[in-house]
Design an enzyme around this catalytic site. Structure first.
Site, PDB file in Angstrom:
ATOM      1  N   LYS A 173       0.657  -1.291   0.050  1.00  0.00           N
ATOM      2  CA  LYS A 173       0.102   0.112   0.020  1.00  0.00           C
ATOM      3  C   LYS A 173       0.850   1.384   0.104  1.00  0.00           C
ATOM      4  O   LYS A 173       0.499   2.243  -0.598  1.00  0.00           O
ATOM      5  CB  LYS A 173      -1.061  -0.012   1.229  1.00  0.00           C
ATOM      6  CG  LYS A 173      -2.045  -1.087   1.117  1.00  0.00           C
ATOM      7  CD  LYS A 173      -3.202  -0.701   1.777  1.00  0.00           C
ATOM      8  CE  LYS A 173      -4.262  -1.840   1.393  1.00  0.00           C
ATOM      9  NZ  LYS A 173      -5.416  -1.902   2.397  1.00  0.00           N
TER      10      LYS A 173
ATOM     11  N   LYS B  65      -4.007 -11.046  -6.672  1.00  0.00           N
ATOM     12  CA  LYS B  65      -5.328 -11.460  -5.998  1.00  0.00           C
ATOM     13  C   LYS B  65      -6.532 -10.586  -6.307  1.00  0.00           C
ATOM     14  O   LYS B  65      -6.177  -9.417  -6.642  1.00  0.00           O
ATOM     15  CB  LYS B  65      -5.029 -11.675  -4.407  1.00  0.00           C
ATOM     16  CG  LYS B  65      -4.726 -10.381  -3.670  1.00  0.00           C
ATOM     17  CD  LYS B  65      -5.008 -10.319  -2.077  1.00  0.00           C
ATOM     18  CE  LYS B  65      -4.989  -9.039  -1.683  1.00  0.00           C
ATOM     19  NZ  LYS B  65      -5.469  -8.749  -0.370  1.00  0.00           N
TER      20      LYS B  65
ATOM     21  N   LYS C 119     -10.063  -4.924  -4.031  1.00  0.00           N
ATOM     22  CA  LYS C 119     -10.995  -3.990  -4.114  1.00  0.00           C
ATOM     23  C   LYS C 119     -10.388  -2.642  -4.974  1.00  0.00           C
ATOM     24  O   LYS C 119     -10.839  -1.806  -5.402  1.00  0.00           O
ATOM     25  CB  LYS C 119     -11.317  -3.409  -2.715  1.00  0.00           C
ATOM     26  CG  LYS C 119     -12.332  -4.184  -2.248  1.00  0.00           C
ATOM     27  CD  LYS C 119     -12.014  -3.688  -0.678  1.00  0.00           C
ATOM     28  CE  LYS C 119     -13.140  -4.555   0.316  1.00  0.00           C
ATOM     29  NZ  LYS C 119     -13.192  -4.133   1.750  1.00  0.00           N
TER      30      LYS C 119
HETATM   31  P1  AMP Z   1     -10.322  -6.360   2.730  1.00  0.00           P
HETATM   32  O1  AMP Z   1     -10.804  -6.478   1.112  1.00  0.00           O
HETATM   33  O2  AMP Z   1      -8.761  -6.147   2.440  1.00  0.00           O
HETATM   34  O3  AMP Z   1     -10.879  -5.578   3.575  1.00  0.00           O
HETATM   35  O4  AMP Z   1     -10.387  -8.134   3.048  1.00  0.00           O
HETATM   36  C1  AMP Z   1     -11.441  -8.375   3.857  1.00  0.00           C
HETATM   37  C2  AMP Z   1     -11.568  -9.819   3.888  1.00  0.00           C
HETATM   38  O5  AMP Z   1     -11.599 -10.627   2.604  1.00  0.00           O
HETATM   39  C3  AMP Z   1     -10.124 -10.458   4.479  1.00  0.00           C
HETATM   40  O6  AMP Z   1     -10.606 -11.816   5.504  1.00  0.00           O
HETATM   41  C4  AMP Z   1      -9.410 -11.047   3.390  1.00  0.00           C
HETATM   42  O7  AMP Z   1      -8.351 -11.865   3.897  1.00  0.00           O
HETATM   43  C5  AMP Z   1     -10.391 -11.513   2.386  1.00  0.00           C
HETATM   44  N1  AMP Z   1      -9.883 -11.453   1.236  1.00  0.00           N
HETATM   45  C6  AMP Z   1      -9.760 -10.064   0.443  1.00  0.00           C
HETATM   46  N2  AMP Z   1      -9.320 -10.473  -0.811  1.00  0.00           N
HETATM   47  C7  AMP Z   1      -9.400 -11.696  -1.080  1.00  0.00           C
HETATM   48  C8  AMP Z   1      -8.980 -12.444  -1.999  1.00  0.00           C
HETATM   49  N3  AMP Z   1      -8.637 -12.202  -3.179  1.00  0.00           N
HETATM   50  N4  AMP Z   1      -9.219 -13.729  -1.864  1.00  0.00           N
HETATM   51  C9  AMP Z   1      -9.623 -14.733  -0.632  1.00  0.00           C
HETATM   52  N5  AMP Z   1      -9.723 -13.682   0.468  1.00  0.00           N
HETATM   53  C10 AMP Z   1      -9.964 -12.271   0.225  1.00  0.00           C
END
Ligand code: AMP
Ligand code: TRP
Length: 334
Positions: free
Chosen positions: A114, A197, A200
């Site tokens: 980031k 991965k 968002k």
């Molecule tokens: P975030 O989008 O970073 O706020 O992530 C929220 C939750 O979604 C966390 O538990 C992450 O580990 C999970 N997560 C985010 N992106 C992925 C992805 N591409 N694959 C699997 N889990 C994800």
């Protein structure tokens, strides 16, 4: 109560398929664990570690709460809370920050990603992000934290901070949380690049399926997803080196509840011209009802706000007690 399950997501943009398969879907199942209590947070204080739009923050918080409920979180059994509404998170973060080593924080891959090349200019909040996350977890004495693979390193830091505190103050006070990384969706990759991965923050919206996408959009994105010209093999092992193909198989498996090995066996010898339409069908069947429920909830935000107020009340009772006891252990006046 033997298990306390806690997890959170940031209200930044909409949730995508990776969030659903890697996190939310597991949260829903964990509600059925015997002897357990679940708390799910919307971590808006984390969301401001990168530039944010103040006019949209409250609405984004409601949208994430709506996604939780639409995805299957039952507010009668589980608390959905808003991080910023419970002041103990920030207070405990400061107390833990005094024990967090800069060197460890510098090694966090999410911070490096980031902050990018300009780490010198990154805000202190972005640097300290994992300490706030540790506070989120330790304040509830959570025993299990269901997250995707990418959060493993942050969770390890939470475990270390719990143990540093306990050693320094000679009290077995904080619980070391166990990561709970399970299922086939723990790492959903971008539809455009199988080595990245699904995220968002990817600038291409075609790289992800959002929980707000309608059936046409889901179909369009899967049709456009990167693949190769080969047919699917008979075994998973033979998919090695075909990251995009493997990703689509894993997504199909996670959405349909089948094992990835069974999915390849089922489609062995078929190309993506056959596989993609089948994937579109399962994706729409699984996601369309969630999107519909989300839209209905968002049309009447009062219901979401009521659920959040109740969740905040439940969470703050636990949080306040932990902060009070932490202050006593650390020897503060009053
Ligand atoms: P975030 O989008 O970073 O706020 O992530 C929220 C939750 O979604 C966390 O538990 C992450 O580990 C999970 N997560 C985010 N992106 C992925 C992805 N591409 N694959 C699997 N889990 C994800
Ligand atoms: N850092 C997590 C993410 O980006 C979100 C998060 C904040 C979290 N606090 C947490 C996850 C506590 C689990 C427990 O996904």
């Amino acid at each position: 109560m033997t298990k306390r399950i806690l997890s959170c997501m940031q209200p930044t943009n909409n949730l995508h398929l990776g969030n659903y398969l890697g996190a939310l879907k597991n949260w829903v199942h964990l509600q059925d664990e015997p002897d357990s209590e679940c708390l799910y947070g919307v971590v808006d204080l984390h969301a401001i570690t990168q530039a944010h739009d103040a006019e949209k923050l409250a609405q984004s918080t409601r949208e994430i709460a709506a996604a939780y409920i639409a995805g299957g979180i039952d507010t009668k059994r589980s608390a959905i809370f808003v991080q910023s509404a419970i002041s103990g998170h920030s207070e405990l973060m400061w107390l833990l920050a005094t024990m967090a080593q800069m060197g460890k924080l510098e090694r966090m891959t999410q911070f490096k990603d980031k902050a990018g090349k300009n780490a010198e200019r990154a805000g202190l909040g972005l640097f300290a992000y994992p300490v706030l996350m540790a506070a989120d977890i330790l304040i509830y004495k959570a025993t299990h934290v269901p997250v995707g693979e990418d959060q493993k390193q942050h969770l390890e830091l939470s475990r270390e901070l719990a143990s540093t505190f306990n050693t320094r103050y000679g009290a077995p006070f904080f619980i070391q949380p166990e990561p709970f990384i399970q299922g086939q969706g723990t790492r959903v990759m971008s539809l455009k690049d199988g080595s990245k991965k699904m995220s968002k923050s990817d600038e291409s919206d075609n790289s992800r399926i959002n929980l707000t996408d309608d059936a046409d959009m889901i179909a369009r994105k899967i049709k456009k997803a990167k693949t190769d010209a080969e047919a699917l093999p008979e075994t998973l092992k033979e998919l090695e080196g075909r990251a995009e193909a493997l990703n689509l198989v894993n997504i199909y498996a996670a959405l349909s509840g089948k094992a990835a090995a069974d999915v390849v066996a089922e489609f062995a010898g078929k190309g993506f011209g056959d596989f993609k339409p089948a994937l579109i069908d399962v994706a729409i069947a699984k996601l369309a009802p969630i999107t519909a429920r989300m839209n209905k909830l968002l049309a009447d935000p009062a219901e979401i706000d009521r659920a959040l107020a109740a969740g905040n009340e439940k969470a703050s009772v636990i949080a306040e007690k932990t902060v009070r006891e932490t202050r006593e252990i650390m020897g503060f006046w009053g």
